[in-house]
Write a protein that holds these residues in place. Structure first.
Motif, mmCIF file in Angstrom:
data_model
loop_
_atom_site.group_PDB
_atom_site.id
_atom_site.type_symbol
_atom_site.label_atom_id
_atom_site.label_comp_id
_atom_site.label_asym_id
_atom_site.label_seq_id
_atom_site.Cartn_x
_atom_site.Cartn_y
_atom_site.Cartn_z
ATOM 1 N N LEU B 207 0.825 -1.205 0.000
ATOM 2 C CA LEU B 207 0.000 0.000 0.000
ATOM 3 C C LEU B 207 0.859 1.255 0.000
ATOM 4 O O LEU B 207 0.476 2.281 -0.558
ATOM 5 N N VAL B 227 -4.432 0.982 -6.781
ATOM 6 C CA VAL B 227 -4.852 0.656 -5.424
ATOM 7 C C VAL B 227 -5.414 -0.763 -5.360
ATOM 8 O O VAL B 227 -5.147 -1.500 -4.395
ATOM 9 N N LEU B 231 -3.779 -3.503 -3.072
ATOM 10 C CA LEU B 231 -4.664 -4.035 -2.038
ATOM 11 C C LEU B 231 -4.673 -5.548 -2.072
ATOM 12 O O LEU B 231 -4.552 -6.226 -1.033
ATOM 13 N N GLY B 266 -7.174 1.859 1.231
ATOM 14 C CA GLY B 266 -7.199 2.045 -0.214
ATOM 15 C C GLY B 266 -8.122 3.171 -0.622
ATOM 16 O O GLY B 266 -7.787 4.012 -1.475
#
Lengths: 183, 273
Positions: B207, B227, B231, B266
């Motif tokens: 992340l 993202v 993730l 996220g």
């Protein structure tokens, strides 16, 4: 040096003492000054926590070893359990540790924790939750070191007692045995 | 009378002798139990002999600190919010002489531990199936650095309320790690508190990378893709450790909050502009 002072009165490790104190003082000073003069919370947070973390590392790994001969850490053994380990120097090295060094070590440790608690009270009064976050992190680092080294010192004392008891016990038992063999 | 046991002893002296014998036995058994007394170094060490009056164990330490301690603050991974372990298994098989090692050795040891922990957790490796062994030397330096980096990146990307963003990100991640660990413990899982904190911190690395890329490129579609990928990577990294810690029927209960936390981070990354 000063002829009036008995030998061994000065600090044996001035550089280590300096580093031991400098990061604590810098963290406290930066926090106080930037809380008063600078309006940027991020910088205050990052720099203060960084300095405190550096101080934690220095105390735990360097000055604890050099100034008082103690060390503590955590290990996970093969059974998967966590074990706290405490380590100290053997007896003769411990007795050779400079008194001034160890005095400085313990007193600055306690004083800086007290200073952070006072700052926490101030920020509580002012209802500043984010400053409380910074102080919380710094305080937990300081207290972790205090607890670790205090337990280490207690362990060292217990070890001295055990050692003394063992020596005393072995002497006494050999005396008794020789006394009985004579009779 | 040569046999001591034929003499009728006074009861108190018999118990005294028993006590003394117990002391001897106890001290012999519990000798190496917890505290390991380190000896001053006898094996040859690469150290400059200093002609000071200090005891021998200090010798190897005086030389490095003046030059070595200043570079420490500039070394990339700074120290942890909580205890870091100086792992004793130096591989030499002898009782720890970590009390007397030079400062630079300690620094190098900590740095290499961070790198190895990162590789174990985030990248594919053969030890993933045995999580207890994988993160055996947990440390909190890496997680500290990753959390601060994520907070800084988010704060930099934000155009307003930078301080709040940083504080919220830091508090969310730190408190989230603690709560997730408590969740596993309360589900009856077998996990060590600090090991789990350390793991959740290391799993933030993807992340971090995602947030950094999003900071550089401000396009919404790119952000969503980046993202989502990071993730998934974070969740994949955290999965084996979390799932093996609990009862198989409660796996989902333990994993869902982890996934939820990463999803919320996220969203934070995507939403900040």
């Amino acid at each position: 040096m000063d002829l009036n002072q008995p030998p061994g009165e000065n600090y044996a490790n001035p550089k280590t003492c300096f580093f031991h104190v400098i990061f604590k003082a810098a963290a406290l000073a930066f926090y106080i000054l930037s809380a008063l003069f600078i309006d940027n919370f991020v910088i205050l947070f990052v720099v203060t926590v960084l300095l405190t973390a550096l101080d934690f590392w220095v105390v735990k790994n360097v000055s604890g070893r050099i100034l008082v001969g103690l060390r503590w850490w955590n290990e996970i053994n093969d059974m998967g359990e966590s074990v706290w380990k405490f380590e100290c120097l053997d007896q003769e090295s411990l007795s050779r540790i400079n008194k001034k060094d160890s005095w400085l070590f313990w007193w600055t440790l306690y004083l800086s924790a007290v200073a952070w608690i006072l700052l926490a009270i101030f920020s509580l009064i002012r209802f500043q939750a984010d400053y409380l976050l910074v102080i919380g992190v710094c305080l937990s680092l300081n207290i972790a070191n205090i607890v670790g080294f205090t337990r280490c010192r207690k362990d060292a004392k217990k070890q001295i007692q055990q050692f003394a008891a063992q020596t005393f016990a072995s002497r006494v038992s050999s005396t008794i045995q020789s006394a009985f063999s004579v009779v | 009378m040569s046999h001591g046991d034929t003499i009728p002893l006074h009861p108190s002296s018999q118990s005294d002798i028993d006590e003394i014998e117990n002391l001897i036995n106890a001290s012999v058994q519990s000798g190496p139990a917890r505290v390991l007394p380190a000896r001053p170094p006898s094996p040859p060490r690469a150290s400059i002999p200093i002609s000071t009056s200090s005891s021998p164990f200090i010798q190897s330490n005086i030389a490095p600190p003046p030059q070595k301690v200043p570079p420490v603050p500039s070394a990339p991974p700074p120290p942890p919010p909580s205890s870091s372990i100086g792992n004793n298994n130096s591989g030499f098989g002898s009782p720890p002489n970590t009390l007397t090692e030079p400062v630079w050795d300690t620094v190098k040891r900590d740095l290499s531990r961070i790198v190895s922990n990162l590789k174990l957790v985030v990248f594919p490796n053969p030890y993933r199936e045995d999580p207890g062994k994988a993160l055996r030397d947990w440390d909190l330096w890496g997680p500290f650095f990753f959390i601060v980096f994520l907070g800084l990146t988010l704060s930099w990307s934000a155009s307003v309320k930078k301080s709040e963003v940083f504080a919220v990100a830091f508090a969310l991640l730190a408190a989230g790690a603690v709560i997730l660990t408590l969740n596993v413990l309360l589900l009856g899982g077998h996990i060590i508190f600090f090991q789990s904190l350390s793991l959740l911190g290391y799993c933030l690395f993807p992340l971090d990378v995602g947030a950094f890329i999003c900071m550089l490129k401000d396009n919404v579609i790119v952000k969503v893709i980046v993202v989502s990928v990071t993730l998934a990577w974070s969740s994949w990294a955290a999965y084996p450790f979390m799932s093996s810690a609990v009862n198989p029927r409660r796996k989902a209960l333990a994993l869902y909050p982890v996934f939820l936390m990463y999803v919320s981070v996220g969203f934070l990354i995507i939403a900040i502009d």
